[in-house]
Design a protein around this motif. Sequence first.
Motif, PDB file in Angstrom:
ATOM      1  N   ILE A  18      40.691  35.519  36.430  1.00 60.49           N
ATOM      2  CA  ILE A  18      41.335  36.826  36.619  1.00 60.49           C
ATOM      3  C   ILE A  18      42.844  36.682  36.476  1.00 60.49           C
ATOM      4  O   ILE A  18      43.499  37.489  35.815  1.00 60.49           O
ATOM      5  CB  ILE A  18      40.955  37.421  37.996  1.00 60.49           C
ATOM      6  N   ALA A  19      43.404  35.644  37.090  1.00 61.19           N
ATOM      7  CA  ALA A  19      44.849  35.403  36.989  1.00 61.19           C
ATOM      8  C   ALA A  19      45.258  35.158  35.542  1.00 61.19           C
ATOM      9  O   ALA A  19      46.299  35.652  35.091  1.00 61.19           O
ATOM     10  CB  ALA A  19      45.253  34.222  37.861  1.00 61.19           C
ATOM     11  N   GLU A  20      44.450  34.436  34.801  1.00 58.66           N
ATOM     12  CA  GLU A  20      44.767  34.184  33.396  1.00 58.66           C
ATOM     13  C   GLU A  20      44.695  35.459  32.563  1.00 58.66           C
ATOM     14  O   GLU A  20      45.502  35.669  31.668  1.00 58.66           O
ATOM     15  CB  GLU A  20      43.816  33.135  32.828  1.00 58.66           C
ATOM     16  N   MET A  21      43.737  36.325  32.867  1.00 61.07           N
ATOM     17  CA  MET A  21      43.633  37.589  32.142  1.00 61.07           C
ATOM     18  C   MET A  21      44.862  38.465  32.389  1.00 61.07           C
ATOM     19  O   MET A  21      45.321  39.166  31.504  1.00 61.07           O
ATOM     20  CB  MET A  21      42.363  38.332  32.578  1.00 61.07           C
ATOM     21  N   LEU A  22      45.435  38.359  33.581  1.00 57.28           N
ATOM     22  CA  LEU A  22      46.628  39.130  33.922  1.00 57.28           C
ATOM     23  C   LEU A  22      47.924  38.398  33.563  1.00 57.28           C
ATOM     24  O   LEU A  22      49.004  38.859  33.900  1.00 57.28           O
ATOM     25  CB  LEU A  22      46.616  39.463  35.416  1.00 57.28           C
ATOM     26  N   ALA A  23      47.813  37.250  32.907  1.00 57.32           N
ATOM     27  CA  ALA A  23      48.950  36.447  32.437  1.00 57.32           C
ATOM     28  C   ALA A  23      49.812  35.927  33.585  1.00 57.32           C
ATOM     29  O   ALA A  23      51.010  35.721  33.417  1.00 57.32           O
ATOM     30  CB  ALA A  23      49.798  37.223  31.437  1.00 57.32           C
ATOM     31  N   LEU A  24      49.216  35.693  34.729  1.00 56.63           N
ATOM     32  CA  LEU A  24      49.983  35.164  35.857  1.00 56.63           C
ATOM     33  C   LEU A  24      50.482  33.738  35.644  1.00 56.63           C
ATOM     34  O   LEU A  24      51.574  33.414  36.103  1.00 56.63           O
ATOM     35  CB  LEU A  24      49.165  35.261  37.145  1.00 56.63           C
ATOM     36  N   PRO A  25      49.737  32.853  34.971  1.00 62.97           N
ATOM     37  CA  PRO A  25      50.301  31.511  34.761  1.00 62.97           C
ATOM     38  C   PRO A  25      51.620  31.538  33.982  1.00 62.97           C
ATOM     39  O   PRO A  25      52.492  30.708  34.213  1.00 62.97           O
ATOM     40  CB  PRO A  25      49.216  30.784  33.973  1.00 62.97           C
ATOM     41  N   TRP A  26      51.771  32.473  33.076  1.00 59.67           N
ATOM     42  CA  TRP A  26      53.011  32.571  32.295  1.00 59.67           C
ATOM     43  C   TRP A  26      54.097  33.304  33.060  1.00 59.67           C
ATOM     44  O   TRP A  26      55.260  32.958  32.974  1.00 59.67           O
ATOM     45  CB  TRP A  26      52.770  33.312  30.986  1.00 59.67           C
ATOM     46  N   ARG A  27      53.739  34.336  33.765  1.00 58.46           N
ATOM     47  CA  ARG A  27      54.734  35.230  34.344  1.00 58.46           C
ATOM     48  C   ARG A  27      55.096  34.952  35.795  1.00 58.46           C
ATOM     49  O   ARG A  27      56.206  35.227  36.209  1.00 58.46           O
ATOM     50  CB  ARG A  27      54.244  36.675  34.241  1.00 58.46           C
ATOM     51  N   ALA A  62      47.648  43.674  45.907  1.00 59.65           N
ATOM     52  CA  ALA A  62      46.638  44.721  46.069  1.00 59.65           C
ATOM     53  C   ALA A  62      45.992  45.055  44.727  1.00 59.65           C
ATOM     54  O   ALA A  62      44.770  45.249  44.652  1.00 59.65           O
ATOM     55  CB  ALA A  62      47.264  45.962  46.690  1.00 59.65           C
ATOM     56  N   GLN A  63      46.799  45.116  43.663  1.00 59.34           N
ATOM     57  CA  GLN A  63      46.239  45.372  42.336  1.00 59.34           C
ATOM     58  C   GLN A  63      45.363  44.207  41.879  1.00 59.34           C
ATOM     59  O   GLN A  63      44.297  44.412  41.293  1.00 59.34           O
ATOM     60  CB  GLN A  63      47.352  45.630  41.338  1.00 59.34           C
ATOM     61  N   PHE A  64      45.801  42.985  42.143  1.00 59.07           N
ATOM     62  CA  PHE A  64      44.989  41.817  41.791  1.00 59.07           C
ATOM     63  C   PHE A  64      43.650  41.858  42.528  1.00 59.07           C
ATOM     64  O   PHE A  64      42.601  41.600  41.937  1.00 59.07           O
ATOM     65  CB  PHE A  64      45.740  40.522  42.135  1.00 59.07           C
ATOM     66  N   ASP A  65      43.688  42.195  43.806  1.00 57.21           N
ATOM     67  CA  ASP A  65      42.452  42.254  44.584  1.00 57.21           C
ATOM     68  C   ASP A  65      41.525  43.356  44.089  1.00 57.21           C
ATOM     69  O   ASP A  65      40.298  43.202  44.122  1.00 57.21           O
ATOM     70  CB  ASP A  65      42.767  42.444  46.067  1.00 57.21           C
TER      71      ASP A  65
END
Length: 146
Positions: A18-27, A62-65
Amino acid sequence: MFDRSKLPPLSPFLLARIAEMLALPWRACRLRDCRRRGRCCWVSRNTQQPFCLRNLDAGQRAQFDAVAEEVRDIVDYSSFFSRVTFASPYRDTRALQDAGMAVARTVKSGAALREFRAFEAMRAARPPAEYDGEEPPLPEGWQDLR
C-alpha cells in the motif's frame, strides 16, 4: 455495526504494498535503501509497519488507513461469486476502491490471481460512477452491510 478493532492487524507485506502504491518510499521515507530501491525495505519490529508510516501526519495517516481498510476488504471479499462488487456509483469512493483493487492484485498469485481477474472483469462490467463526492453514510439504525 461491525467493529473493525476486533480484526487482526494488517500484514507488513500488505502495508508495504500500500505504501509503495502511494509512493511513500520516494516521498516520505527517510531511509536511503527505501528511496533508492523505490520500495519498502524496512519494517519496525515493534509496530510491524513500514518505517515511512512514521513520517505521516494525522491527516495523511487517516487517508492511508482508509486505503488499507479498503484493500483488506477487497483482499478478503473479492470473489467472482461475491455479492460485494466494490463498484460504488460515487466518484470519490470508486477512486478509493480502484486504488484498493490495484494493491490487492499485487498480493494475489496462482489460482487466487485467476479468480481475482474474473472478479475484476465482473467489476469492470458494472456501470461507471455517476455521482460526485463520497458515498453518503447509512442512516442511523441501519446495519452496515458493506
